[in-house]
Design an enzyme around this catalytic site. Sequence first.
Site, short mmCIF file in Angstrom:
data_model
loop_
_atom_site.label_atom_id
_atom_site.label_comp_id
_atom_site.label_asym_id
_atom_site.label_seq_id
_atom_site.Cartn_x
_atom_site.Cartn_y
_atom_site.Cartn_z
N SER A 72 0.83 -1.21 0.00
CA SER A 72 0.00 0.00 0.00
C SER A 72 0.87 1.26 0.00
O SER A 72 1.83 1.38 0.76
CB SER A 72 -0.91 0.01 1.23
N SER B 258 -0.61 4.15 0.61
CA SER B 258 -1.38 5.12 1.39
C SER B 258 -0.57 5.74 2.55
O SER B 258 -0.66 6.96 2.76
CB SER B 258 -2.66 4.48 1.93
N LYS C 93 -13.69 -3.99 1.46
CA LYS C 93 -14.49 -2.81 1.12
C LYS C 93 -16.00 -3.04 1.33
O LYS C 93 -16.73 -2.10 1.60
CB LYS C 93 -14.22 -2.38 -0.32
N ASP D 193 -13.33 6.67 -4.19
CA ASP D 193 -12.72 6.22 -5.45
C ASP D 193 -13.30 6.98 -6.66
O ASP D 193 -12.56 7.46 -7.51
CB ASP D 193 -12.95 4.72 -5.66
N GLY E 224 -15.44 -5.69 -11.49
CA GLY E 224 -15.13 -5.96 -10.09
C GLY E 224 -15.36 -4.73 -9.22
O GLY E 224 -16.07 -3.80 -9.61
N ALA F 20 -13.46 -2.19 -8.35
CA ALA F 20 -13.00 -0.87 -8.83
C ALA F 20 -13.97 -0.33 -9.87
O ALA F 20 -14.34 0.84 -9.85
CB ALA F 20 -11.60 -0.99 -9.40
N LYS G 145 -21.39 -11.20 -15.09
CA LYS G 145 -21.18 -10.06 -14.19
C LYS G 145 -21.60 -8.74 -14.86
O LYS G 145 -21.92 -7.78 -14.17
CB LYS G 145 -19.72 -9.98 -13.75
N TYR H 112 -1.46 1.32 -11.85
CA TYR H 112 -0.46 2.38 -11.97
C TYR H 112 0.94 1.79 -11.89
O TYR H 112 1.13 0.63 -11.52
CB TYR H 112 -0.65 3.44 -10.87
N GLY I 236 -3.33 5.17 -13.30
CA GLY I 236 -4.19 5.50 -12.17
C GLY I 236 -3.49 6.16 -10.99
O GLY I 236 -4.09 6.28 -9.92
P1 NDP Z 1 -11.49 -7.25 -8.67
O1 NDP Z 1 -10.72 -8.49 -8.31
O2 NDP Z 1 -12.69 -6.87 -7.90
O3 NDP Z 1 -11.95 -7.36 -10.23
C1 NDP Z 1 -11.05 -7.78 -11.20
C2 NDP Z 1 -11.64 -7.56 -12.59
O4 NDP Z 1 -10.61 -7.85 -13.55
C3 NDP Z 1 -12.82 -8.47 -12.91
O5 NDP Z 1 -13.72 -7.77 -13.75
C4 NDP Z 1 -12.14 -9.62 -13.69
O6 NDP Z 1 -12.99 -10.26 -14.61
C5 NDP Z 1 -11.08 -8.86 -14.45
N1 NDP Z 1 -9.95 -9.70 -14.84
C6 NDP Z 1 -9.02 -10.26 -14.03
N2 NDP Z 1 -8.11 -10.95 -14.76
C7 NDP Z 1 -8.47 -10.81 -16.07
C8 NDP Z 1 -7.94 -11.26 -17.30
N3 NDP Z 1 -6.82 -12.02 -17.34
N4 NDP Z 1 -8.55 -10.91 -18.45
C9 NDP Z 1 -9.66 -10.13 -18.42
N5 NDP Z 1 -10.23 -9.67 -17.28
C10 NDP Z 1 -9.64 -10.00 -16.12
O7 NDP Z 1 -10.38 -6.09 -8.67
P2 NDP Z 1 -10.65 -4.53 -8.48
O8 NDP Z 1 -11.84 -4.18 -9.30
O9 NDP Z 1 -10.67 -4.17 -7.05
O10 NDP Z 1 -9.30 -3.87 -9.10
C11 NDP Z 1 -9.09 -3.78 -10.50
C12 NDP Z 1 -7.85 -2.90 -10.75
O11 NDP Z 1 -8.11 -1.54 -10.37
C13 NDP Z 1 -6.62 -3.34 -9.96
O12 NDP Z 1 -5.51 -3.33 -10.84
C14 NDP Z 1 -6.45 -2.24 -8.89
O13 NDP Z 1 -5.10 -2.03 -8.55
C15 NDP Z 1 -7.01 -1.02 -9.62
N6 NDP Z 1 -7.50 0.03 -8.69
C16 NDP Z 1 -6.93 1.28 -8.75
C17 NDP Z 1 -7.37 2.30 -7.92
C18 NDP Z 1 -6.72 3.65 -8.00
O14 NDP Z 1 -6.95 4.49 -7.09
N7 NDP Z 1 -5.96 3.95 -9.03
C19 NDP Z 1 -8.46 2.09 -6.94
C20 NDP Z 1 -9.01 0.74 -6.97
C21 NDP Z 1 -8.52 -0.24 -7.81
P3 NDP Z 1 -13.90 -11.55 -14.19
O15 NDP Z 1 -15.15 -11.01 -13.61
O16 NDP Z 1 -14.09 -12.26 -15.48
O17 NDP Z 1 -13.08 -12.34 -13.20
#
Ligand code: NDP
Length: 268
Positions: A17, A19, A68, A105, A131, A133, A158, A215, A236
């Site tokens: 992190s 933060s 979260k 966010d 997901g 984010a 989803k 990022y 990001g």
């Molecule tokens: P989640 O685990 O909740 O969701 C992951 C998502 O990525 C799902 O939609 C999943 O699809 C998809 N995914 C994972 N692997 C693959 C792949 N190989 N091919 C295609 N799709 C894939 O993660 P988060 O939503 O929490 O985080 C997502 C990103 O956002 C992370 O990289 C995180 O670091 C970044 N983030 C940045 C922030 C910022 O302030 N800049 C704040 C919050 C997050 P499926 O449903 O099919 O599994």
Amino acid sequence: MSNKIKLGVIGDPIDHSLSPLIHAQFGEAAGLEIDYKAFHVIEKDLDSFIESFFSDGGYGLNVTLPHKLNCLHSADILSSEVELLGAANTLSKNSNNQIIASSTDGIGLIRDCSDKNIEISNKRVLILGAGGASQSIIPAIARMKPTKLMVDNRSPNKIEQLLKKFSSLGLQNFRHSNEPIDIVINATSATLSGSFDWNIENQLNEKTLFYDLSYGKASAKFFSWAGQFSKNRFDGTGMLIAQAAFSFQLWFDMFPDISNIKLSNTDE
Ligand code: NDP
């Protein structure tokens, strides 16, 4: 005992992190003596950790994966954004000792777009990923009134869940669209597991703008894919700093200067 203001972030894992680094700089610039720590908290300890953190004088907590959603069990009051999302990233305490859950966010992303002169209004916006984010930014983007707000995801079931959850926001299934896309936001964690590719080439062009929620080094594969189409690419980092700044504002009622934050670990 230290008189510093006790703050922190909880998650599992939490080692990487940024933060603590960001908030230390906000605190120093604001002349506040803060002690912001990263706490490794596992699911079964979540409720008891939050309760004792605040009863032991804790002032504010950030919450990251995977807590979260479940951190809401410990909250007395949910902000309207949290009511909509069902998830929070910031906990604070009011003068009645009630815990308030908020989410920064979405506004963090919007603030970063504004700082970068990225116009969302009247644009066709595609969010990749469904997901946490992705969900946390959808309402904030919808408020900016894009022409179209669409979502695509590796697992199609989803997409349907998201359309239902945000039915009042006009979110659309990208798979029913064949128009050019103005802005692609990568909210997947795909780049952590391998190369990045998304089969939408014929809807992209040199004016398409690409924004990756990841990022640092994690953005390299998305940038390389996006670079085939356009030079307009952002990672990001700005959103990360801005969402932290909005948390700081919730705690201290002042928005910190975010123009010169150093993230020496950004590339780790
Ligand atoms: P989640 O685990 O909740 O969701 C992951 C998502 O990525 C799902 O939609 C999943 O699809 C998809 N995914 C994972 N692997 C693959 C792949 N190989 N091919 C295609 N799709 C894939 O993660 P988060 O939503 O929490 O985080 C997502 C990103 O956002 C992370 O990289 C995180 O670091 C970044 N983030 C940045 C922030 C910022 O302030 N800049 C704040 C919050 C997050 P499926 O449903 O099919 O599994």
